[in-house]
Design a protein around this motif. Structure first.
Motif, mmCIF file in Angstrom:
data_model
loop_
_atom_site.group_PDB
_atom_site.id
_atom_site.type_symbol
_atom_site.label_atom_id
_atom_site.label_comp_id
_atom_site.label_asym_id
_atom_site.label_seq_id
_atom_site.Cartn_x
_atom_site.Cartn_y
_atom_site.Cartn_z
ATOM 1 N N GLU A 86 0.846 -1.198 0.000
ATOM 2 C CA GLU A 86 0.000 0.000 0.000
ATOM 3 C C GLU A 86 0.881 1.247 0.000
ATOM 4 O O GLU A 86 1.891 1.312 0.701
ATOM 5 N N ARG A 87 0.481 2.224 -0.823
ATOM 6 C CA ARG A 87 1.118 3.538 -0.799
ATOM 7 C C ARG A 87 0.015 4.582 -0.754
ATOM 8 O O ARG A 87 -0.827 4.659 -1.642
ATOM 9 N N LYS A 88 0.016 5.392 0.289
ATOM 10 C CA LYS A 88 -1.101 6.297 0.538
ATOM 11 C C LYS A 88 -0.919 7.693 -0.039
ATOM 12 O O LYS A 88 -1.834 8.514 0.073
ATOM 13 N N VAL A 89 0.221 7.991 -0.634
ATOM 14 C CA VAL A 89 0.474 9.344 -1.128
ATOM 15 C C VAL A 89 0.922 9.289 -2.574
ATOM 16 O O VAL A 89 1.364 8.252 -3.076
ATOM 17 N N GLU A 183 5.609 -0.113 8.380
ATOM 18 C CA GLU A 183 4.899 1.131 8.086
ATOM 19 C C GLU A 183 5.915 2.251 7.883
ATOM 20 O O GLU A 183 6.801 2.461 8.710
ATOM 21 N N LEU A 184 5.801 2.968 6.757
ATOM 22 C CA LEU A 184 6.688 4.099 6.458
ATOM 23 C C LEU A 184 5.965 5.381 6.853
ATOM 24 O O LEU A 184 4.912 5.706 6.294
ATOM 25 N N ARG A 185 6.531 6.112 7.827
ATOM 26 C CA ARG A 185 5.904 7.327 8.342
ATOM 27 C C ARG A 185 6.768 8.543 8.006
ATOM 28 O O ARG A 185 7.998 8.456 7.931
ATOM 29 N N PRO A 199 2.863 -0.158 -5.422
ATOM 30 C CA PRO A 199 2.340 -1.342 -4.721
ATOM 31 C C PRO A 199 2.553 -2.613 -5.542
ATOM 32 O O PRO A 199 2.393 -2.615 -6.769
ATOM 33 N N GLY A 200 2.921 -3.681 -4.846
ATOM 34 C CA GLY A 200 3.231 -4.943 -5.501
ATOM 35 C C GLY A 200 4.706 -5.138 -5.757
ATOM 36 O O GLY A 200 5.146 -6.253 -6.063
ATOM 37 N N GLN A 201 5.485 -4.084 -5.637
ATOM 38 C CA GLN A 201 6.916 -4.166 -5.893
ATOM 39 C C GLN A 201 7.647 -4.591 -4.622
ATOM 40 O O GLN A 201 7.309 -4.193 -3.519
ATOM 41 N N VAL A 202 8.649 -5.430 -4.781
ATOM 42 C CA VAL A 202 9.495 -5.829 -3.664
ATOM 43 C C VAL A 202 10.635 -4.817 -3.550
ATOM 44 O O VAL A 202 11.376 -4.601 -4.522
ATOM 45 N N VAL A 203 10.753 -4.193 -2.395
ATOM 46 C CA VAL A 203 11.749 -3.141 -2.190
ATOM 47 C C VAL A 203 12.815 -3.643 -1.223
ATOM 48 O O VAL A 203 12.552 -4.483 -0.362
ATOM 49 N N GLU A 204 14.006 -3.098 -1.380
ATOM 50 C CA GLU A 204 15.109 -3.419 -0.496
ATOM 51 C C GLU A 204 15.149 -2.446 0.676
ATOM 52 O O GLU A 204 14.552 -1.361 0.627
ATOM 53 N N ALA A 205 15.854 -2.826 1.701
ATOM 54 C CA ALA A 205 16.007 -1.942 2.855
ATOM 55 C C ALA A 205 16.743 -0.678 2.440
ATOM 56 O O ALA A 205 17.794 -0.730 1.802
ATOM 57 N N GLY A 206 16.174 0.470 2.771
ATOM 58 C CA GLY A 206 16.782 1.751 2.435
ATOM 59 C C GLY A 206 16.431 2.285 1.069
ATOM 60 O O GLY A 206 16.788 3.432 0.751
#
Length: 383
Positions: A86-89, A183-185, A199-206
């Motif tokens: 989910e991406r809210k912005v 959760e990214l705040r 959304p749906g993409q696998v992301v790496e740390a950072g």
């Protein structure tokens, strides 16, 4: 028959005094002053061309194209890897500190949390049992019904159980944190300027997921060549206007110049801090920057008037009373591009109004040398 009388030829009279006077005549003639003046050599008077410095105004030209950027922005990303659910912005969204911007699939983290909770419960049960055993062995040891070795073993088991509880508590806290990391705040108020994942993409740390900028502090960013930076005055005032709408403008000063040139474009990034920019200068807008300064009188001389020694620039200034020249150090403004000795140079220091400057033949003069110059005076700009 009549005879004709012929004159008799006699040898010339030899007079020693006359001969001596004739021999000294050339020497006396050489020693005699000619016209009443001494025979000393006259000093060399060199003809030169000159101009006289007079006030003329000058305004620097040139401009650069750049963009409006936020002074402070941050690339926000998750502290753990995972699948973005989910991406809210979106770009342009206004956010407040603490707002949730995106979420990862947290199933794995919640399973790890439940495992940590179970491990803590098990460790706490072992702790209770070890403490009870240590208490019984201590009482038996006091009554003389148990050897010291049994009590030492019970005491060691209790301390091991206590340490295990501390370790499982730390593991539980780490598991809870990892659930929170899904959760990214936002850590500041601002506006979203860039989206880095969907959304749906696998992301790496950072990895950058959202870029948040603070629009209150905006600045103009330009890529300027090295020659343009050298030619700029100290602490310049820059006028920044919207491309296509020059009436929408703001002024600012140089806040930062990148110390190293870009390896591809060979330009330096110059950041201009703007004073009260209008709302029309939005983030990402294309702007034009120019030096803002009132027309100022300067000295503009032909390049032939300048000569250099030991890395310093000089000109010859004529003393009109004594008709001699003196060496005058000057400071010039660097010129763009390759140096052209015949092109004009702008002198910022060293000359004043009324100075008579030699513009030709400067390399054949010396300090105190007499010169002859045209009294019809050309003029140059001066402060």
């Amino acid at each position: 028959m009549t005879r004709i009388a012929r004159p008799t030829t006699r040898p010339p009279t030899t007079n020693p005094l006359l001969i001596a006077l004739l021999a000294l005549a050339p020497v006396l003639a050489a020693c005699q002053p000619q016209g009443g003046h001494h025979a000393d050599a006259a000093p060399v008077i060199r003809p030169v061309r000159t101009i006289t410095v007079e006030p003329v105004t000058f305004r620097m030209g040139g401009s650069a194209t750049g963009t409006i950027e936020a002074r402070a922005d941050a690339d926000l990303g998750f502290r753990i890897a995972g699948k973005l659910v989910e991406r809210k912005v979106d770009v342009g969204s206004l956010v407040k500190a603490g707002d949730v911007l995106a979420r990862l699939d947290d199933q794995d983290q919640r399973n790890a949390l439940r495992t940590a909770e179970a491990n803590l419960a098990s460790a706490q049960a072992d702790q209770v049992q070890a403490r009870n055993e240590e208490s019984r062995k201590r009482e038996l040891l006091a009554n003389g019904n148990a050897p010291q070795a049994q009590y030492d073993a019970a005491l060691l088991a209790m301390r091991t159980a206590d340490a295990k509880v501390v370790a499982t508590q730390a593991a539980l806290q780490s598991a809870r944190d990892r659930v929170g990391y899904t959760e990214l705040r936002a850590d500041r108020d601002g506006v979203v300027t860039t989206i880095g994942a969907e959304p749906g993409q696998v992301v790496e740390a950072g990895q950058m997921v959202v870029r948040v900028a603070q629009p209150e502090e905006r600045e103009a960013v330009f890529n300027v060549a090295e020659t343009g930076i050298r030619a700029a005055p100290k602490d310049p005032v820059i006028e920044v206007s919207l491309a296509g709408a020059p009436d929408i403008a703001a002024v600012g000063r140089v806040r930062e110049i990148s110390p190293q040139a870009d390896p591809v474009t060979r330009t330096h990034t110059v950041r201009i801090a703007l004073d009260n920019p209008p709302d029309a200068l939005r983030l990402g807008a294309t702007v034009v920057g120019r030096l803002k300064q009132p027309p100022a009188p300067v000295v503009e001389l032909p390049g032939t008037a300048l000569f250099e020694e030991a890395g310093r620039s000089f000109v010859w200034v004529v003393d009109p009373k004594a008709q001699i020249v003196r060496r005058q150090p000057v400071v010039i403004r660097p010129r763009d591009g390759a140096r052209d000795t015949d092109g004009p140079v702008i002198v910022t220091e060293g000359l004043t109004r009324g100075d008579i400057v030699v513009t030709a033949g400067v390399h054949s003069l010396s300090d105190g040398q007499r010169v002859r110059y045209n009294q019809k005076i050309e003029t140059a700009a001066a402060p």
